[in-house]
Design a protein around this motif. Structure first.
Motif, PDB file in Angstrom:
ATOM      1  N   PRO A  49      10.068  -0.308 -21.426  1.00  0.00           N
ATOM      2  CA  PRO A  49      10.370  -0.759 -23.089  1.00  0.00           C
ATOM      3  C   PRO A  49       9.175  -0.878 -23.793  1.00  0.00           C
ATOM      4  O   PRO A  49       9.148  -0.619 -24.884  1.00  0.00           O
ATOM      5  N   GLN A  50       7.919  -0.885 -23.035  1.00  0.00           N
ATOM      6  CA  GLN A  50       6.596  -0.611 -23.659  1.00  0.00           C
ATOM      7  C   GLN A  50       5.875   0.255 -23.011  1.00  0.00           C
ATOM      8  O   GLN A  50       5.033  -0.110 -22.164  1.00  0.00           O
ATOM      9  N   SER A  51       6.141   1.621 -23.240  1.00  0.00           N
ATOM     10  CA  SER A  51       5.320   2.734 -22.490  1.00  0.00           C
ATOM     11  C   SER A  51       4.151   2.417 -22.888  1.00  0.00           C
ATOM     12  O   SER A  51       3.477   2.429 -23.910  1.00  0.00           O
ATOM     13  N   ILE A  52       3.161   3.063 -22.175  1.00  0.00           N
ATOM     14  CA  ILE A  52       1.630   3.080 -22.121  1.00  0.00           C
ATOM     15  C   ILE A  52       1.066   4.014 -21.291  1.00  0.00           C
ATOM     16  O   ILE A  52       1.472   4.169 -19.946  1.00  0.00           O
ATOM     17  N   ILE A  53       0.092   4.853 -21.549  1.00  0.00           N
ATOM     18  CA  ILE A  53      -0.590   5.681 -20.568  1.00  0.00           C
ATOM     19  C   ILE A  53      -2.115   5.314 -20.750  1.00  0.00           C
ATOM     20  O   ILE A  53      -2.773   5.145 -21.843  1.00  0.00           O
ATOM     21  N   MET A  54      -2.906   5.016 -19.393  1.00  0.00           N
ATOM     22  CA  MET A  54      -3.900   4.660 -19.612  1.00  0.00           C
ATOM     23  C   MET A  54      -4.747   5.856 -18.731  1.00  0.00           C
ATOM     24  O   MET A  54      -4.438   5.919 -17.617  1.00  0.00           O
ATOM     25  N   ALA A  83     -12.389   5.983 -20.998  1.00  0.00           N
ATOM     26  CA  ALA A  83     -10.945   5.683 -20.853  1.00  0.00           C
ATOM     27  C   ALA A  83     -10.248   5.973 -22.318  1.00  0.00           C
ATOM     28  O   ALA A  83     -10.760   5.896 -23.169  1.00  0.00           O
ATOM     29  N   GLN A  84      -8.958   6.267 -21.913  1.00  0.00           N
ATOM     30  CA  GLN A  84      -8.269   6.747 -23.105  1.00  0.00           C
ATOM     31  C   GLN A  84      -7.080   5.912 -22.934  1.00  0.00           C
ATOM     32  O   GLN A  84      -6.329   6.095 -21.940  1.00  0.00           O
ATOM     33  N   ILE A  85      -6.539   5.197 -23.891  1.00  0.00           N
ATOM     34  CA  ILE A  85      -5.176   4.250 -23.910  1.00  0.00           C
ATOM     35  C   ILE A  85      -4.201   4.726 -24.902  1.00  0.00           C
ATOM     36  O   ILE A  85      -4.724   4.862 -26.052  1.00  0.00           O
ATOM     37  N   ASN A  86      -2.961   5.267 -24.547  1.00  0.00           N
ATOM     38  CA  ASN A  86      -2.007   5.595 -25.682  1.00  0.00           C
ATOM     39  C   ASN A  86      -0.942   4.698 -25.273  1.00  0.00           C
ATOM     40  O   ASN A  86      -0.244   4.442 -24.341  1.00  0.00           O
ATOM     41  N   ALA A  87      -0.682   3.739 -26.210  1.00  0.00           N
ATOM     42  CA  ALA A  87       0.217   2.665 -26.386  1.00  0.00           C
ATOM     43  C   ALA A  87       1.097   2.777 -27.521  1.00  0.00           C
ATOM     44  O   ALA A  87       0.772   2.557 -28.652  1.00  0.00           O
ATOM     45  N   GLY A  88       2.349   3.449 -27.548  1.00  0.00           N
ATOM     46  CA  GLY A  88       2.893   3.645 -28.856  1.00  0.00           C
ATOM     47  C   GLY A  88       2.513   4.686 -29.709  1.00  0.00           C
ATOM     48  O   GLY A  88       2.044   5.598 -29.559  1.00  0.00           O
ATOM     49  N   MET A  89       2.174   4.031 -30.883  1.00  0.00           N
ATOM     50  CA  MET A  89       1.559   4.999 -31.873  1.00  0.00           C
ATOM     51  C   MET A  89       0.091   4.784 -31.921  1.00  0.00           C
ATOM     52  O   MET A  89      -0.537   5.501 -32.981  1.00  0.00           O
ATOM     53  N   MET A  90      -0.654   3.956 -31.257  1.00  0.00           N
ATOM     54  CA  MET A  90      -2.023   3.605 -31.260  1.00  0.00           C
ATOM     55  C   MET A  90      -2.806   4.338 -30.087  1.00  0.00           C
ATOM     56  O   MET A  90      -2.278   4.329 -28.901  1.00  0.00           O
ATOM     57  N   THR A  91      -3.811   5.144 -30.137  1.00  0.00           N
ATOM     58  CA  THR A  91      -4.600   5.578 -29.386  1.00  0.00           C
ATOM     59  C   THR A  91      -5.937   5.072 -29.336  1.00  0.00           C
ATOM     60  O   THR A  91      -6.575   4.909 -30.438  1.00  0.00           O
ATOM     61  N   LEU A  92      -6.568   4.579 -28.362  1.00  0.00           N
ATOM     62  CA  LEU A  92      -7.832   4.109 -27.999  1.00  0.00           C
ATOM     63  C   LEU A  92      -8.810   4.746 -27.118  1.00  0.00           C
ATOM     64  O   LEU A  92      -8.283   5.188 -26.140  1.00  0.00           O
ATOM     65  N   ASP A  93      -9.864   5.175 -27.720  1.00  0.00           N
ATOM     66  CA  ASP A  93     -10.800   5.844 -26.547  1.00  0.00           C
ATOM     67  C   ASP A  93     -12.233   4.739 -26.453  1.00  0.00           C
ATOM     68  O   ASP A  93     -12.689   4.049 -27.422  1.00  0.00           O
ATOM     69  N   TYR A  94     -12.533   4.739 -25.105  1.00  0.00           N
ATOM     70  CA  TYR A  94     -13.876   4.297 -24.887  1.00  0.00           C
ATOM     71  C   TYR A  94     -14.738   5.179 -24.084  1.00  0.00           C
ATOM     72  O   TYR A  94     -14.402   5.816 -23.181  1.00  0.00           O
ATOM     73  N   ASP A  95     -15.910   5.035 -24.321  1.00  0.00           N
ATOM     74  CA  ASP A  95     -16.903   5.782 -23.483  1.00  0.00           C
ATOM     75  C   ASP A  95     -18.418   4.723 -23.388  1.00  0.00           C
ATOM     76  O   ASP A  95     -18.875   4.588 -24.468  1.00  0.00           O
ATOM     77  N   SER A  96     -18.547   4.746 -22.227  1.00  0.00           N
ATOM     78  CA  SER A  96     -19.685   3.383 -21.946  1.00  0.00           C
ATOM     79  C   SER A  96     -20.988   4.004 -22.185  1.00  0.00           C
ATOM     80  O   SER A  96     -21.929   3.314 -22.400  1.00  0.00           O
ATOM     81  N   GLU A  97     -21.081   5.323 -22.131  1.00  0.00           N
ATOM     82  CA  GLU A  97     -22.306   6.159 -22.798  1.00  0.00           C
ATOM     83  C   GLU A  97     -22.632   6.207 -24.291  1.00  0.00           C
ATOM     84  O   GLU A  97     -23.665   6.735 -24.741  1.00  0.00           O
ATOM     85  N   LYS A  98     -21.563   5.863 -24.847  1.00  0.00           N
ATOM     86  CA  LYS A  98     -21.765   5.729 -26.644  1.00  0.00           C
ATOM     87  C   LYS A  98     -21.656   4.305 -26.903  1.00  0.00           C
ATOM     88  O   LYS A  98     -20.880   3.570 -26.589  1.00  0.00           O
ATOM     89  N   GLU A  99     -22.347   4.237 -28.316  1.00  0.00           N
ATOM     90  CA  GLU A  99     -22.075   2.920 -29.027  1.00  0.00           C
ATOM     91  C   GLU A  99     -20.842   2.617 -29.459  1.00  0.00           C
ATOM     92  O   GLU A  99     -20.521   3.876 -30.143  1.00  0.00           O
ATOM     93  N   GLN A 100     -20.145   1.615 -29.388  1.00  0.00           N
ATOM     94  CA  GLN A 100     -18.869   1.701 -29.984  1.00  0.00           C
ATOM     95  C   GLN A 100     -19.134   0.957 -31.353  1.00  0.00           C
ATOM     96  O   GLN A 100     -19.794  -0.225 -31.431  1.00  0.00           O
TER      97      GLN A 100
END
Length: 251
Positions: A49-54, A83-100
């Motif tokens: 029901p709430q698909s997500i890919i991490m 990390a890359q997180i895909n949740a529905g229409m939202m995509t989030l990217d994270y890299d600890s070696e880069k400033e967020q």
């Protein structure tokens, strides 16, 4: 002459066959105090029901701290996380070696701070069975404790040769009640011993709700994992969860 050559070749073949089938005793014996570089990939696909890919990739340092009474203490520290997180229409990217710089990136940085440069303590037997994993405080849901039970495969009590299989059980105690694994000594190469894995995932009622397939490549000298690829598929209520774990260690 032909008969002598045939006898010679036959004898050589039998000698090589006997050597190849020499039983091997598998016992983990890591170099104490020598840092092992580990790359771990962890991909989780939740279909429901709430698909997500991490998809997470971590560079880690593993320090075999102590070997005593057939138990090994390992200290594992994550030095970088992507990390890359895909949740529905939202995509989030994270890299600890880069400033967020954006708000979502800063939120992920705060969550992953509980893992980054923190020490995870694992205890396993010389037969490769992980018997305890202690995660850092406040780690939340960022990582599954069960991922670190896969750093090694369980070895048999007796010596084995190519083609031999053995069975082991793990009481999970979290998402699953029990995992029953059949391991097969598939082959010996210049890189190490390859062990194929096939497992059944059971719930509290001893019903199979999933399975695992994959392999481990074991270093011949230390009997520690050099590579591992495991795919687990389970049904959790209305969700089908597929987890892929890839491990590469520099020994």
């Amino acid at each position: 002459m032909k008969k002598s050559l045939l006898l010679l070749l036959t004898g050589s073949f039998l000698t090589l066959s006997a050597f190849a089938q020499k039983p091997v005793t598998l016992r983990a014996n890591p170099p104490i105090g020598k840092i092992i570089q580990m790359d771990m990939g962890l991909k989780t696909d939740v279909d429901g029901p709430q698909s997500i890919i991490m998809d997470m990739k971590m560079k880690m340092e593993v320090n075999p701290k102590e070997l005593a009474e057939e138990q090994i203490t390992l200290e594992t520290t994550a030095r970088s996380i992507k990390a890359q997180i895909n949740a529905g229409m939202m995509t989030l990217d994270y890299d600890s070696e880069k400033e967020q710089t954006d708000e979502m990136g800063k939120m992920l940085a705060q969550q992953f701070a509980s893992i980054l440069n923190k020490t995870i303590i694992s205890t396993m037997t010389t037969r490769g069975k992980v018997i305890d994993v202690v995660l850092p405080d406040n780690i939340g849901q960022q990582i599954d404790k069960n991922s670190f039970t896969n750093i090694s495969t369980t070895f048999p009590e007796t010596p084995v040769k190519i083609g031999d299989s053995w069975e082991s059980e793990v009481e999970s105690g979290e998402l699953f009640a029990k995992i029953i694994t059949t391991s097969t000594f598939k082959e010996e190469t210049s890189e190490g011993y390859k062990i194929d894995i096939s497992a059944k995932v059971l719930n509290e009622a001893s019903e199979q709700i999933g399975s695992t397939l994959g392999y481990y490549l074991i270093d011949k000298e230390s009997n520690m994992t050099k590579k591992a690829q495991l795919t687990t598929a389970v049904q959790v209520e209305d969700n089908k969860v597929i987890t892929e774990i890839n491990i590469t260690n520099t020994l």
